[in-house]
Design a protein around this motif. Sequence first.
Motif, PDB file in Angstrom:
ATOM      1  N   GLU A 126       1.011  -1.141  -0.042  1.00 52.76           N
ATOM      2  CA  GLU A 126      -0.017  -0.176  -0.073  1.00 52.76           C
ATOM      3  C   GLU A 126       0.910   1.301   0.050  1.00 52.76           C
ATOM      4  O   GLU A 126       1.923   1.239   0.750  1.00 52.76           O
ATOM      5  CB  GLU A 126      -1.010  -0.196   1.276  1.00 52.76           C
ATOM      6  N   SER A 127       0.594   2.070  -0.897  1.00 56.66           N
ATOM      7  CA  SER A 127       1.462   3.360  -0.940  1.00 56.66           C
ATOM      8  C   SER A 127       0.613   4.685  -1.676  1.00 56.66           C
ATOM      9  O   SER A 127      -0.374   4.175  -2.475  1.00 56.66           O
ATOM     10  CB  SER A 127       2.473   3.288  -2.010  1.00 56.66           C
ATOM     11  N   GLN A 128       1.040   5.467  -1.086  1.00 56.53           N
ATOM     12  CA  GLN A 128       0.273   6.901  -1.674  1.00 56.53           C
ATOM     13  C   GLN A 128       0.524   6.953  -3.023  1.00 56.53           C
ATOM     14  O   GLN A 128      -0.137   7.421  -4.029  1.00 56.53           O
ATOM     15  CB  GLN A 128       0.700   8.070  -0.582  1.00 56.53           C
ATOM     16  N   TYR A 129       1.780   6.752  -3.570  1.00 56.77           N
ATOM     17  CA  TYR A 129       2.029   6.855  -4.767  1.00 56.77           C
ATOM     18  C   TYR A 129       2.875   5.455  -5.242  1.00 56.77           C
ATOM     19  O   TYR A 129       3.367   4.637  -4.580  1.00 56.77           O
ATOM     20  CB  TYR A 129       3.372   8.027  -4.978  1.00 56.77           C
ATOM     21  N   PHE A 130       3.093   5.477  -6.774  1.00 53.24           N
ATOM     22  CA  PHE A 130       3.438   4.101  -7.441  1.00 53.24           C
ATOM     23  C   PHE A 130       4.547   5.009  -8.439  1.00 53.24           C
ATOM     24  O   PHE A 130       3.860   5.107  -9.531  1.00 53.24           O
ATOM     25  CB  PHE A 130       2.661   3.070  -7.931  1.00 53.24           C
ATOM     26  N   ALA A 131       5.682   5.591  -8.134  1.00 52.21           N
ATOM     27  CA  ALA A 131       6.363   6.355  -9.277  1.00 52.21           C
ATOM     28  C   ALA A 131       7.784   6.233  -9.366  1.00 52.21           C
ATOM     29  O   ALA A 131       8.621   7.105  -9.784  1.00 52.21           O
ATOM     30  CB  ALA A 131       6.071   8.141  -8.819  1.00 52.21           C
ATOM     31  N   PRO A 188      -0.711  15.376  -8.934  1.00 56.57           N
ATOM     32  CA  PRO A 188      -1.378  14.582 -10.000  1.00 56.57           C
ATOM     33  C   PRO A 188      -0.445  14.617 -11.191  1.00 56.57           C
ATOM     34  O   PRO A 188      -0.190  13.459 -11.874  1.00 56.57           O
ATOM     35  CB  PRO A 188      -2.807  14.973 -10.147  1.00 56.57           C
ATOM     36  N   LEU A 189       0.209  15.750 -11.448  1.00 48.61           N
ATOM     37  CA  LEU A 189       0.969  15.970 -12.685  1.00 48.61           C
ATOM     38  C   LEU A 189       2.149  15.107 -12.510  1.00 48.61           C
ATOM     39  O   LEU A 189       2.581  14.357 -13.458  1.00 48.61           O
ATOM     40  CB  LEU A 189       1.369  17.449 -12.833  1.00 48.61           C
ATOM     41  N   ALA A 190       2.792  15.116 -11.252  1.00 48.61           N
ATOM     42  CA  ALA A 190       4.052  14.386 -10.977  1.00 48.61           C
ATOM     43  C   ALA A 190       3.661  12.951 -10.744  1.00 48.61           C
ATOM     44  O   ALA A 190       4.297  11.891 -11.470  1.00 48.61           O
ATOM     45  CB  ALA A 190       4.728  14.890  -9.982  1.00 48.61           C
ATOM     46  N   MET A 191       2.992  12.695  -9.932  1.00 48.02           N
ATOM     47  CA  MET A 191       2.958  11.177  -9.478  1.00 48.02           C
ATOM     48  C   MET A 191       1.705  10.355 -10.148  1.00 48.02           C
ATOM     49  O   MET A 191       2.193   9.126 -10.564  1.00 48.02           O
ATOM     50  CB  MET A 191       2.440  11.302  -8.178  1.00 48.02           C
ATOM     51  N   ASP A 192       0.703  10.712 -10.521  1.00 49.68           N
ATOM     52  CA  ASP A 192      -0.212  10.112 -11.502  1.00 49.68           C
ATOM     53  C   ASP A 192       0.398   9.792 -12.824  1.00 49.68           C
ATOM     54  O   ASP A 192       0.000   8.800 -13.266  1.00 49.68           O
ATOM     55  CB  ASP A 192      -1.552  10.894 -11.605  1.00 49.68           C
ATOM     56  N   THR A 193       1.054  10.810 -13.339  1.00 53.09           N
ATOM     57  CA  THR A 193       1.682  10.473 -14.696  1.00 53.09           C
ATOM     58  C   THR A 193       2.597   9.406 -14.774  1.00 53.09           C
ATOM     59  O   THR A 193       2.798   8.995 -15.668  1.00 53.09           O
ATOM     60  CB  THR A 193       2.022  12.006 -15.222  1.00 53.09           C
ATOM     61  N   ALA A 194       3.527   9.808 -13.818  1.00 56.49           N
ATOM     62  CA  ALA A 194       4.409   8.863 -13.639  1.00 56.49           C
ATOM     63  C   ALA A 194       3.924   7.256 -13.518  1.00 56.49           C
ATOM     64  O   ALA A 194       4.412   6.199 -13.856  1.00 56.49           O
ATOM     65  CB  ALA A 194       5.546   9.138 -12.441  1.00 56.49           C
ATOM     66  N   TYR A 243      -7.149  -0.523 -11.476  1.00 60.42           N
ATOM     67  CA  TYR A 243      -6.430   0.659 -12.088  1.00 60.42           C
ATOM     68  C   TYR A 243      -6.305   0.563 -13.627  1.00 60.42           C
ATOM     69  O   TYR A 243      -6.282  -0.491 -14.273  1.00 60.42           O
ATOM     70  CB  TYR A 243      -4.903   0.834 -11.778  1.00 60.42           C
ATOM     71  N   GLU A 244      -7.045   1.815 -13.954  1.00 58.39           N
ATOM     72  CA  GLU A 244      -7.051   1.973 -15.550  1.00 58.39           C
ATOM     73  C   GLU A 244      -6.170   3.124 -16.058  1.00 58.39           C
ATOM     74  O   GLU A 244      -6.117   3.890 -15.218  1.00 58.39           O
ATOM     75  CB  GLU A 244      -8.403   2.249 -15.959  1.00 58.39           C
ATOM     76  N   ILE A 245      -5.133   2.745 -16.789  1.00 63.02           N
ATOM     77  CA  ILE A 245      -4.330   3.629 -17.360  1.00 63.02           C
ATOM     78  C   ILE A 245      -4.977   4.721 -18.288  1.00 63.02           C
ATOM     79  O   ILE A 245      -5.774   4.717 -19.143  1.00 63.02           O
ATOM     80  CB  ILE A 245      -3.206   3.079 -18.223  1.00 63.02           C
ATOM     81  N   PRO A 246      -4.725   6.058 -17.824  1.00 63.14           N
ATOM     82  CA  PRO A 246      -5.314   7.157 -18.543  1.00 63.14           C
ATOM     83  C   PRO A 246      -4.898   7.638 -19.775  1.00 63.14           C
ATOM     84  O   PRO A 246      -3.632   7.244 -19.809  1.00 63.14           O
ATOM     85  CB  PRO A 246      -5.374   8.303 -17.176  1.00 63.14           C
ATOM     86  N   ASP A 247      -5.358   8.321 -20.435  1.00 62.84           N
ATOM     87  CA  ASP A 247      -4.651   9.104 -21.475  1.00 62.84           C
ATOM     88  C   ASP A 247      -3.909  10.087 -20.987  1.00 62.84           C
ATOM     89  O   ASP A 247      -4.336  10.834 -20.226  1.00 62.84           O
ATOM     90  CB  ASP A 247      -5.692   9.348 -22.639  1.00 62.84           C
ATOM     91  N   LEU A 248      -2.563  10.253 -21.406  1.00 62.00           N
ATOM     92  CA  LEU A 248      -1.684  11.175 -20.934  1.00 62.00           C
ATOM     93  C   LEU A 248      -1.451  12.345 -21.965  1.00 62.00           C
ATOM     94  O   LEU A 248      -1.492  11.870 -23.214  1.00 62.00           O
ATOM     95  CB  LEU A 248      -0.325  10.745 -20.470  1.00 62.00           C
ATOM     96  N   THR A 249      -1.674  13.913 -21.786  1.00 60.70           N
ATOM     97  CA  THR A 249      -1.463  14.583 -22.853  1.00 60.70           C
ATOM     98  C   THR A 249       0.277  14.834 -22.856  1.00 60.70           C
ATOM     99  O   THR A 249       0.815  14.224 -22.170  1.00 60.70           O
ATOM    100  CB  THR A 249      -1.676  16.098 -22.162  1.00 60.70           C
ATOM    101  N   GLY A 250       0.454  15.410 -23.882  1.00 57.85           N
ATOM    102  CA  GLY A 250       2.126  15.505 -24.194  1.00 57.85           C
ATOM    103  C   GLY A 250       3.030  16.167 -22.836  1.00 57.85           C
ATOM    104  O   GLY A 250       3.980  15.638 -22.571  1.00 57.85           O
ATOM    105  N   VAL A 251       2.322  17.219 -22.482  1.00 56.28           N
ATOM    106  CA  VAL A 251       2.877  18.083 -21.388  1.00 56.28           C
ATOM    107  C   VAL A 251       3.062  16.685 -20.053  1.00 56.28           C
ATOM    108  O   VAL A 251       3.932  16.763 -19.411  1.00 56.28           O
ATOM    109  CB  VAL A 251       2.181  19.088 -20.878  1.00 56.28           C
ATOM    110  N   GLU A 252       2.087  16.209 -19.831  1.00 58.25           N
ATOM    111  CA  GLU A 252       2.030  15.356 -18.475  1.00 58.25           C
ATOM    112  C   GLU A 252       3.063  13.969 -18.882  1.00 58.25           C
ATOM    113  O   GLU A 252       3.831  13.862 -17.949  1.00 58.25           O
ATOM    114  CB  GLU A 252       0.468  14.701 -18.491  1.00 58.25           C
TER     115      GLU A 252
END
Length: 492
Positions: free
Chosen positions: A266-271, A305-311, A445-454
């Motif tokens: 269990e972890s707050q992030y997986f990055a 979310p920009l850093a952790m969710d995209t990673a 978990y479902e992998i989201p679509d990422l923008t180029g910036v993300e």
Amino acid sequence: MKGNYWRAAKAAKACVIVDAEDYFRFARQAMIRARKRIMLVGWDFDARIELAHREDGQSDGPEPTTIGDLIYWLVETNPELEVYLLRWDLGAIGSLFRGKTIFTVAKWAIHPRIHVKLDAHHPTGGSHHQKIVVIDDCFAFCGGIDMTGDRWDTRAHRDEEPERHRPGKGPAYMPWHDATTALQGPAAAALGEHSRDRWKRATGQTIAGIRSKHDVWPEALPVQFEDVEVLIARTAPKMPDQREVTEIEQLYIEQIGRAKRWIYAESQYFASRRIAEAMARRLDEPDGPEIVIVNPEAAQGWLEPLAMDTARARLVAALRRRDKHGRFRLYHPVTRDQEPIYVHAKVMIVDDMILRVGSSNMNARSLRLDTECDVAVDCSRPSNSGCSAAIAEVRNDLLAEHLDASIAQVEKKLAASGSLIETIEALRFKGRKNAKSRRRTLVPYEIPDLTGVEAWLADNQILDPEGPDDMFEALSNRGLLRRLSGWRRSRG
């Protein structure tokens, strides 16, 4: 092996505490038993939070229930007691102006036996993320729960919870899942030594240790482990007056490498690229372990979310490509009404052999940039041979909470299937329409679509650097997937 941890020390008693309702109540009871010293080391601290709720019968005496009033009451009642509170300096900027906090801090400041310091001993961009309470150097809490707002919740994680609101009857916040440990004996003394060292680095002041063996253990707190050897592992960034400490990173990699059947985390992030690499090696093996990670649906804040969710999205996609044997899963928990439960716990359980709980997340900064502290029980240690049943019960209890099931149900399914993934899939609620049948569950978990910036932010680790030097390293030398991608090319 030494190097993966700082200290091995016995705990006469030890326990994992899940969720802040129990932690806050037991912390209050333990602090009331303090004779000489209470040390609180934290990332955040809010003097207004309620440690116990009188209306629920949790208050067992005349002592105040808010942490700020309790600390002042304790030192006024006991002329031998001193309190030391150390917290991250940058995180304190906004919190001083929460409600009456500034008045409580001012009241403490004029008391000769309450010592409050803001810890600036960290590199640019770093934070002090440890969450430790030490009482009389003989009892301690160490884990992932801060004594601050937005943390309290019950294990039921109800959709409608009257007590789950910010101090002063402020706005409600989302359901919150967390974990810490309680330790009594030499392991607590070692955490006291570590906390005093933190105090000295932050202030230049030396605090002597205390020799005390009195029983601080709260009466209602279960004892899950007795006379167990506990490993203490830390992260500390490299600084001019401080060597880099990467014990937590090394312990993660070593423990992942030892798994035979299951890794449950269990972890707050997986990055973390380094942790993902260690898992990828195990997924390549035809008979390697299953790996199950429980994360929140999304990180909190606007930067996270920009850093952790995209990673996370990039790493999970890479691991799924490597997972030829179908042994990797990532879930997030939801309430009865299918609303997200925020996962702030930092737990990893390997087989029935290793239990670790601490402040470190599975992200880059927890391994190299921030200060962190984890504790672990390892059955392979000579004095820990009888711990496996208790470790298995902790894991099954966590799964039972997330799946709204009983521990017995989890044990039965796991024994029958031999698979952690099959057990979760068999027990998890899958969205039947009948509202009366709804219950808490784990959602894949479902992998989201990422923008180029993300994607660019994630790949270049702009907001989750791997250490102080990485803050200023050329982007051409960075890369979240640089090794995973290389392995994919070279190993197929």
